[in-house]
Motif scaffolding. Structure first.
Motif, PDB file in Angstrom:
ATOM      1  N   THR A   1       3.841  23.034   9.921  1.00 11.18           N
ATOM      2  CA  THR A   1       3.703  22.424  11.236  1.00 11.18           C
ATOM      3  C   THR A   1       4.680  21.267  11.376  1.00 11.18           C
ATOM      4  O   THR A   1       5.039  20.611  10.393  1.00 11.18           O
ATOM      5  CB  THR A   1       2.272  21.906  11.471  1.00 11.18           C
ATOM      6  OG1 THR A   1       1.945  20.946  10.457  1.00 11.18           O
ATOM      7  CG2 THR A   1       1.259  23.039  11.469  1.00 11.18           C
ATOM      8  N   CYS A   2       5.073  21.047  12.609  1.00 10.51           N
ATOM      9  CA  CYS A   2       5.995  19.968  12.939  1.00 10.51           C
ATOM     10  C   CYS A   2       5.411  19.220  14.133  1.00 10.51           C
ATOM     11  O   CYS A   2       5.057  19.834  15.143  1.00 10.51           O
ATOM     12  CB  CYS A   2       7.358  20.558  13.279  1.00 10.51           C
ATOM     13  SG  CYS A   2       8.633  19.332  13.585  1.00 10.51           S
ATOM     14  N   GLN A   3       5.281  17.921  13.997  1.00  8.73           N
ATOM     15  CA  GLN A   3       4.742  17.081  15.062  1.00  8.73           C
ATOM     16  C   GLN A   3       5.859  16.170  15.574  1.00  8.73           C
ATOM     17  O   GLN A   3       6.429  15.390  14.791  1.00  8.73           O
ATOM     18  CB  GLN A   3       3.569  16.244  14.558  1.00  8.73           C
ATOM     19  CG  GLN A   3       2.929  15.396  15.617  1.00  8.73           C
ATOM     20  CD  GLN A   3       1.795  14.544  15.061  1.00  8.73           C
ATOM     21  OE1 GLN A   3       1.683  14.343  13.847  1.00  8.73           O
ATOM     22  NE2 GLN A   3       0.957  14.051  15.948  1.00  8.73           N
ATOM     23  N   ALA A   4       6.163  16.278  16.846  1.00  3.40           N
ATOM     24  CA  ALA A   4       7.224  15.467  17.437  1.00  3.40           C
ATOM     25  C   ALA A   4       6.935  13.987  17.217  1.00  3.40           C
ATOM     26  O   ALA A   4       5.801  13.525  17.387  1.00  3.40           O
ATOM     27  CB  ALA A   4       7.342  15.773  18.923  1.00  3.40           C
ATOM     28  N   GLY A   5       7.961  13.265  16.800  1.00  3.79           N
ATOM     29  CA  GLY A   5       7.829  11.829  16.603  1.00  3.79           C
ATOM     30  C   GLY A   5       7.141  11.418  15.318  1.00  3.79           C
ATOM     31  O   GLY A   5       6.901  10.229  15.102  1.00  3.79           O
ATOM     32  N   HIS A   6       6.825  12.365  14.455  1.00  3.99           N
ATOM     33  CA  HIS A   6       6.140  12.055  13.193  1.00  3.99           C
ATOM     34  C   HIS A   6       7.027  12.493  12.029  1.00  3.99           C
ATOM     35  O   HIS A   6       7.484  13.627  11.978  1.00  3.99           O
ATOM     36  CB  HIS A   6       4.802  12.780  13.121  1.00  3.99           C
ATOM     37  CG  HIS A   6       4.097  12.621  11.806  1.00  3.99           C
ATOM     38  ND1 HIS A   6       3.741  11.405  11.285  1.00  3.99           N
ATOM     39  CD2 HIS A   6       3.701  13.545  10.890  1.00  3.99           C
ATOM     40  CE1 HIS A   6       3.144  11.579  10.114  1.00  3.99           C
ATOM     41  NE2 HIS A   6       3.119  12.872   9.857  1.00  3.99           N
ATOM     42  N   ASP A   7       7.269  11.595  11.080  1.00  2.00           N
ATOM     43  CA  ASP A   7       8.067  11.921   9.903  1.00  2.00           C
ATOM     44  C   ASP A   7       7.159  12.485   8.814  1.00  2.00           C
ATOM     45  O   ASP A   7       6.309  11.776   8.280  1.00  2.00           O
ATOM     46  CB  ASP A   7       8.792  10.670   9.398  1.00  2.00           C
ATOM     47  CG  ASP A   7       9.680  10.961   8.202  1.00  2.00           C
ATOM     48  OD1 ASP A   7       9.999  12.136   7.948  1.00  2.00           O
ATOM     49  OD2 ASP A   7      10.049   9.992   7.502  1.00  2.00           O
ATOM     50  N   ALA A   8       7.354  13.760   8.499  1.00  2.00           N
ATOM     51  CA  ALA A   8       6.533  14.417   7.482  1.00  2.00           C
ATOM     52  C   ALA A   8       6.956  14.025   6.071  1.00  2.00           C
ATOM     53  O   ALA A   8       6.187  14.173   5.122  1.00  2.00           O
ATOM     54  CB  ALA A   8       6.619  15.930   7.635  1.00  2.00           C
ATOM     55  N   GLY A   9       8.172  13.542   5.906  1.00  2.00           N
ATOM     56  CA  GLY A   9       8.640  13.164   4.576  1.00  2.00           C
ATOM     57  C   GLY A   9       8.983  14.371   3.721  1.00  2.00           C
ATOM     58  O   GLY A   9       8.922  15.511   4.161  1.00  2.00           O
ATOM     59  N   ARG A  10       9.325  14.096   2.481  1.00  6.07           N
ATOM     60  CA  ARG A  10       9.673  15.152   1.530  1.00  6.07           C
ATOM     61  C   ARG A  10       8.537  15.334   0.531  1.00  6.07           C
ATOM     62  O   ARG A  10       7.565  14.591   0.552  1.00  6.07           O
ATOM     63  CB  ARG A  10      10.978  14.786   0.812  1.00  6.07           C
ATOM     64  CG  ARG A  10      12.183  14.812   1.767  1.00  6.07           C
ATOM     65  CD  ARG A  10      13.502  14.558   1.073  1.00  6.07           C
ATOM     66  NE  ARG A  10      13.793  15.372  -0.096  1.00  6.07           N
ATOM     67  CZ  ARG A  10      14.232  16.634  -0.076  1.00  6.07           C
ATOM     68  NH1 ARG A  10      14.385  17.273   1.062  1.00  6.07           N
ATOM     69  NH2 ARG A  10      14.499  17.261  -1.203  1.00  6.07           N
ATOM     70  N   ALA A  11       8.688  16.288  -0.349  1.00  3.81           N
ATOM     71  CA  ALA A  11       7.681  16.545  -1.375  1.00  3.81           C
ATOM     72  C   ALA A  11       7.440  15.271  -2.184  1.00  3.81           C
ATOM     73  O   ALA A  11       8.387  14.576  -2.545  1.00  3.81           O
ATOM     74  CB  ALA A  11       8.136  17.659  -2.304  1.00  3.81           C
ATOM     75  N   PRO A  12       6.176  14.965  -2.474  1.00  7.20           N
ATOM     76  CA  PRO A  12       5.871  13.748  -3.232  1.00  7.20           C
ATOM     77  C   PRO A  12       6.395  13.760  -4.671  1.00  7.20           C
ATOM     78  O   PRO A  12       6.627  12.705  -5.245  1.00  7.20           O
ATOM     79  CB  PRO A  12       4.351  13.677  -3.233  1.00  7.20           C
ATOM     80  CG  PRO A  12       3.878  14.676  -2.256  1.00  7.20           C
ATOM     81  CD  PRO A  12       4.982  15.645  -2.016  1.00  7.20           C
ATOM     82  N   SER A  13       6.562  14.954  -5.253  1.00 10.21           N
ATOM     83  CA  SER A  13       7.085  15.037  -6.621  1.00 10.21           C
ATOM     84  C   SER A  13       7.664  16.427  -6.844  1.00 10.21           C
ATOM     85  O   SER A  13       7.461  17.344  -6.044  1.00 10.21           O
ATOM     86  CB  SER A  13       5.982  14.763  -7.654  1.00 10.21           C
ATOM     87  OG  SER A  13       5.182  15.912  -7.828  1.00 10.21           O
ATOM     88  N   ASN A  14       8.352  16.602  -7.957  1.00 14.78           N
ATOM     89  CA  ASN A  14       8.915  17.906  -8.330  1.00 14.78           C
ATOM     90  C   ASN A  14       7.857  18.829  -8.934  1.00 14.78           C
ATOM     91  O   ASN A  14       8.163  19.951  -9.302  1.00 14.78           O
ATOM     92  CB  ASN A  14      10.065  17.729  -9.317  1.00 14.78           C
ATOM     93  CG  ASN A  14      11.278  17.131  -8.665  1.00 14.78           C
ATOM     94  OD1 ASN A  14      11.444  17.210  -7.453  1.00 14.78           O
ATOM     95  ND2 ASN A  14      12.136  16.512  -9.451  1.00 14.78           N
ATOM     96  N   GLU A  15       6.638  18.368  -9.040  1.00 16.92           N
ATOM     97  CA  GLU A  15       5.555  19.188  -9.589  1.00 16.92           C
ATOM     98  C   GLU A  15       4.654  19.769  -8.493  1.00 16.92           C
ATOM     99  O   GLU A  15       3.626  20.357  -8.798  1.00 16.92           O
ATOM    100  CB  GLU A  15       4.717  18.374 -10.578  1.00 16.92           C
ATOM    101  CG  GLU A  15       5.309  18.355 -11.970  1.00 16.92           C
ATOM    102  CD  GLU A  15       5.343  19.735 -12.611  1.00 16.92           C
ATOM    103  OE1 GLU A  15       4.300  20.270 -13.001  1.00 16.92           O
ATOM    104  OE2 GLU A  15       6.449  20.298 -12.716  1.00 16.92           O
ATOM    105  N   HIS A  16       5.034  19.618  -7.247  1.00 12.05           N
ATOM    106  CA  HIS A  16       4.310  20.294  -6.159  1.00 12.05           C
ATOM    107  C   HIS A  16       4.898  21.691  -6.050  1.00 12.05           C
ATOM    108  O   HIS A  16       5.987  21.873  -5.498  1.00 12.05           O
ATOM    109  CB  HIS A  16       4.446  19.513  -4.850  1.00 12.05           C
ATOM    110  CG  HIS A  16       3.556  18.332  -4.798  1.00 12.05           C
ATOM    111  ND1 HIS A  16       3.807  17.175  -5.491  1.00 12.05           N
ATOM    112  CD2 HIS A  16       2.375  18.150  -4.165  1.00 12.05           C
ATOM    113  CE1 HIS A  16       2.834  16.309  -5.278  1.00 12.05           C
ATOM    114  NE2 HIS A  16       1.951  16.889  -4.479  1.00 12.05           N
ATOM    115  N   LEU A  17       4.187  22.672  -6.607  1.00 13.06           N
ATOM    116  CA  LEU A  17       4.724  24.016  -6.789  1.00 13.06           C
ATOM    117  C   LEU A  17       3.864  25.074  -6.127  1.00 13.06           C
ATOM    118  O   LEU A  17       2.632  24.978  -6.090  1.00 13.06           O
ATOM    119  CB  LEU A  17       4.773  24.374  -8.283  1.00 13.06           C
ATOM    120  CG  LEU A  17       5.503  23.445  -9.235  1.00 13.06           C
ATOM    121  CD1 LEU A  17       5.270  23.891 -10.674  1.00 13.06           C
ATOM    122  CD2 LEU A  17       6.983  23.408  -8.916  1.00 13.06           C
TER     123      LEU A  17
END
Length: 133
Positions: free
Chosen positions: A60-76
């Protein structure tokens, strides 16, 4: 009506760019677009999966909201391929679509698998092994 013995699993997460994720999951991983929506209470969304599989992914994508990137390389997400030829074909499809393997954070996944990183930094492992509980 046929009832599945287990509920369907939906893994949902936000993104800043649905269009950037589509080639990775559809073309590289071979998922089908099984649903999508626009401006549903301010959200756009995309569901990908395999029509007969008991799971799918929702972005999902919400206009005006920054979803950011994966919190770590272990989110698999890990997909097990017991058949070596099918695993090689899946890895080759990813590479043919322009996605190169990355070194896994946990070296275990490099022993019998290949790890790929999506445009949001989340990782998918294609593991050449059977899932044995």
């Amino acid at each position: 009506m046929l009832v599945a013995p287990f509920p369907t699993l939906r893994v949902a997460r936000p993104t800043n760019d649905l269009a950037a994720l589509l080639p990775f999951y559809r073309d590289g991983l071979g998922f089908a677009v099984i649903g999508q929506f626009e401006n549903h209470a301010g959200f756009d969304g995309l569901m990908l999966g395999h029509p007969r599989a008991p799971y799918h992914l929702e972005f999902t994508c919400q206009a005006g909201h920054d979803a950011g990137r994966a919190p770590s390389n272990e989110h698999l997400l890990v997909f097990y391929f017991p058949d070596a030829a099918e695993w090689r074909a899946a890895v080759q499809r990813m590479q043919d679509c322009g996605f190169s393997p990355v070194a896994a954070h946990n070296p275990y996944w490099d022993q019998h698998g290949r790890t790929f990183e999506d445009p949001d930094g989340y990782r998918v492992v294609l593991q050449q092994a059977s899932w044995n509980v």
